[in-house]
Scaffold this active site. Structure first.
Site, PDB file in Angstrom:
ATOM      1  N   TYR A   1       0.867  -1.183   0.000  1.00  0.00           N
ATOM      2  CA  TYR A   1       0.000   0.000   0.000  1.00  0.00           C
ATOM      3  C   TYR A   1       0.900   1.229   0.000  1.00  0.00           C
ATOM      4  O   TYR A   1       1.518   1.575   1.015  1.00  0.00           O
ATOM      5  CB  TYR A   1      -0.906   0.029   1.220  1.00  0.00           C
ATOM      6  CG  TYR A   1      -1.903  -1.106   1.318  1.00  0.00           C
ATOM      7  CD1 TYR A   1      -2.200  -1.909   0.220  1.00  0.00           C
ATOM      8  CD2 TYR A   1      -2.554  -1.384   2.509  1.00  0.00           C
ATOM      9  CE1 TYR A   1      -3.105  -2.949   0.313  1.00  0.00           C
ATOM     10  CE2 TYR A   1      -3.468  -2.410   2.613  1.00  0.00           C
ATOM     11  CZ  TYR A   1      -3.740  -3.192   1.512  1.00  0.00           C
ATOM     12  OH  TYR A   1      -4.645  -4.227   1.619  1.00  0.00           O
TER      13      TYR A   1
ATOM     14  N   HIS B   1       0.066 -11.825   1.353  1.00  0.00           N
ATOM     15  CA  HIS B   1      -0.897 -10.977   0.657  1.00  0.00           C
ATOM     16  C   HIS B   1      -1.443 -11.636  -0.598  1.00  0.00           C
ATOM     17  O   HIS B   1      -2.631 -11.519  -0.908  1.00  0.00           O
ATOM     18  CB  HIS B   1      -0.240  -9.636   0.307  1.00  0.00           C
ATOM     19  CG  HIS B   1      -1.211  -8.544   0.042  1.00  0.00           C
ATOM     20  ND1 HIS B   1      -0.840  -7.226  -0.057  1.00  0.00           N
ATOM     21  CD2 HIS B   1      -2.548  -8.541  -0.140  1.00  0.00           C
ATOM     22  CE1 HIS B   1      -1.898  -6.472  -0.284  1.00  0.00           C
ATOM     23  NE2 HIS B   1      -2.947  -7.248  -0.351  1.00  0.00           N
TER      24      HIS B   1
ATOM     25  N   PRO C   1     -15.707  -4.561   1.872  1.00  0.00           N
ATOM     26  CA  PRO C   1     -17.049  -5.003   2.254  1.00  0.00           C
ATOM     27  C   PRO C   1     -18.155  -4.105   1.709  1.00  0.00           C
ATOM     28  O   PRO C   1     -19.330  -4.478   1.777  1.00  0.00           O
ATOM     29  CB  PRO C   1     -17.008  -4.963   3.782  1.00  0.00           C
ATOM     30  CG  PRO C   1     -16.029  -3.882   4.092  1.00  0.00           C
ATOM     31  CD  PRO C   1     -14.966  -4.021   3.030  1.00  0.00           C
ATOM     32  N   LEU C   2     -17.777  -2.949   1.174  1.00  0.00           N
ATOM     33  CA  LEU C   2     -18.763  -2.050   0.571  1.00  0.00           C
ATOM     34  C   LEU C   2     -18.584  -1.978  -0.952  1.00  0.00           C
ATOM     35  O   LEU C   2     -18.950  -0.983  -1.581  1.00  0.00           O
ATOM     36  CB  LEU C   2     -18.676  -0.660   1.205  1.00  0.00           C
ATOM     37  CG  LEU C   2     -19.029  -0.630   2.699  1.00  0.00           C
ATOM     38  CD1 LEU C   2     -18.836   0.761   3.285  1.00  0.00           C
ATOM     39  CD2 LEU C   2     -20.461  -1.111   2.938  1.00  0.00           C
ATOM     40  N   GLY C   3     -18.008  -3.024  -1.520  1.00  0.00           N
ATOM     41  CA  GLY C   3     -17.913  -3.116  -2.969  1.00  0.00           C
ATOM     42  C   GLY C   3     -17.095  -2.027  -3.610  1.00  0.00           C
ATOM     43  O   GLY C   3     -17.351  -1.638  -4.748  1.00  0.00           O
ATOM     44  N   ARG C   4     -16.076  -1.521  -2.887  1.00  0.00           N
ATOM     45  CA  ARG C   4     -15.220  -0.426  -3.370  1.00  0.00           C
ATOM     46  C   ARG C   4     -16.042   0.829  -3.652  1.00  0.00           C
ATOM     47  O   ARG C   4     -15.840   1.512  -4.640  1.00  0.00           O
ATOM     48  CB  ARG C   4     -14.401  -0.862  -4.591  1.00  0.00           C
ATOM     49  CG  ARG C   4     -13.493  -2.046  -4.289  1.00  0.00           C
ATOM     50  CD  ARG C   4     -12.541  -2.347  -5.424  1.00  0.00           C
ATOM     51  NE  ARG C   4     -11.769  -3.553  -5.146  1.00  0.00           N
ATOM     52  CZ  ARG C   4     -10.671  -3.611  -4.387  1.00  0.00           C
ATOM     53  NH1 ARG C   4     -10.195  -2.507  -3.842  1.00  0.00           N
ATOM     54  NH2 ARG C   4     -10.043  -4.750  -4.177  1.00  0.00           N
TER      55      ARG C   4
END
Length: 333
Positions: free
Chosen positions: A62, A129, A209-212
């Site tokens: 990242y 990863h 979890p919020l679909g990006r």
């Protein structure tokens, strides 16, 4: 929710540590959805700790180290009350797709570099990863287990590994958590994985979890995405795919309106309702979004509501793959 709200805890693995029911994934802090702002990110992390969040997720890829450095500085005053997770295995290939390295030598080297960036003596939860298909998982996890023996890592995890690979890894050293994408939109592979992780007492950490942002009630301005915003190349956001996915999300938005919560809160509450083994880690750059996401902890869904939500976005209904073609070759393998 406030810091005195008594947020529920979930245990990472059968013998792992307890953490806040919603952790904070940190991809967004390092430029995944555009340029990062270190000052704003530090303020966000400080606020998260104040609200009771104690599980922070990073990776050496990242920002290619930047995220770990930022996280280490920001969490230094709170080190005794937070769990820091990081990952290794992806390698930077300028001008091309990321490489992958699961060799024992790389495992040791990557961990020592991450420890230095984070400014800590021990990484609480250390993931591979991405799977390296050229190195047996037993060798990679064997090297990871030596990090535990050296006191450099406490618990081990895998990302985007197929069930049979998880079983092989767990036979070498207990795996505490497996991380993969899981949301209302994308859940086929996650459900196949959880069938194994539940049997083995391994927790499932759900990233994206919020679909990006698709499930966050946010419609990106595709004509003006910030430089580096990876949604520009995600199939789920392309033309007809995006329109189909938006139509699916609108069904959930109607349920959220009836529940008097945001669609993001409803989608996170639905994930939390799937079982105590599941921990979503939504990433965000904004304090307001952080606070909104944590509001999911106060939402109770009946069994009938859980089933209704699952039915309005059936398994496999999402349009577009989770990653571009190159990225798909590195997941669920």
């Amino acid at each position: 929710m406030n810091s005195s709200g008594g947020a529920p805890k979930r245990r990472l693995g059968q013998n792992g540590p307890e953490v806040m029911a919603i952790g904070l994934g940190c991809m967004s802090l390092s430029g995944t959805y555009g340029p990062s702002d270190d000052k704003a990110a530090t303020e966000l992390l400080d606020r998260a700790v104040g609200l009771g969040v104690d599980h922070f997720d990073s990776s050496d890829m990242y920002g290619w180290g930047h995220n770990e450095e930022l996280l280490g500085r920001a969490l230094k005053p709170h080190r005794d009350k937070v769990l820091i997770a990081s990952k290794f295995g992806q390698t930077q290939q300028p001008g091309g797709a990321n490489g992958v390295d699961g060799s024992p030598a790389h495992v040791q080297r990557a961990c020592e570099v991450s420890l230095k960036r984070l400014g800590i003596d021990t990484i609480d939860l250390y993931y591979q990863h991405r799977v390296d298909p050229n190195v047996p998982v037993e060798e990679t996890v064997g090297a990871m287990s030596r990090l535990v023996e050296q006191g450099k890592v406490r618990y081990l995890g895998l990302c985007e590994a197929r069930p049979e690979r998880i079983k092989a890894a767990h036979a070498v050293h207990p795996i505490t958590a497996v991380q993969s994408e899981f949301s209302l939109l994308y859940r086929e592979e996650a459900e196949a994985t959880r069938a194994v992780t539940r049997d083995l007492g391994i927790s499932f950490v759900a990233y994206a979890p919020l679909g990006r942002s698709l499930l966050a009630g946010v419609v990106p301005d595709f004509a003006n995405l910030a430089q580096g915003d990876t949604r520009a190349r995600h199939p789920r956001f392309e033309g007809e795919n995006f329109q189909k996915n938006r139509a699916l999300v609108e069904r959930v938005e109607a349920i959220a309106a009836d529940k008097r919560c945001t669609v993001a809160q409803l989608c996170l509450a639905w994930l939390l309702a799937q079982g105590d083994d599941l921990l979503p880690i939504p990433g965000t750059k904004q304090i307001a979004r952080l606070e909104e996401n944590l509001g999911a902890l106060s939402i109770t869904l009946t069994p009938e509501e859980i089933e209704t939500i699952a039915q309005v976005i059936p398994v496999g209904a999402a349009a577009g793959t989770r990653y571009p073609a190159g990225g798909m070759r590195g997941v669920f393998i």
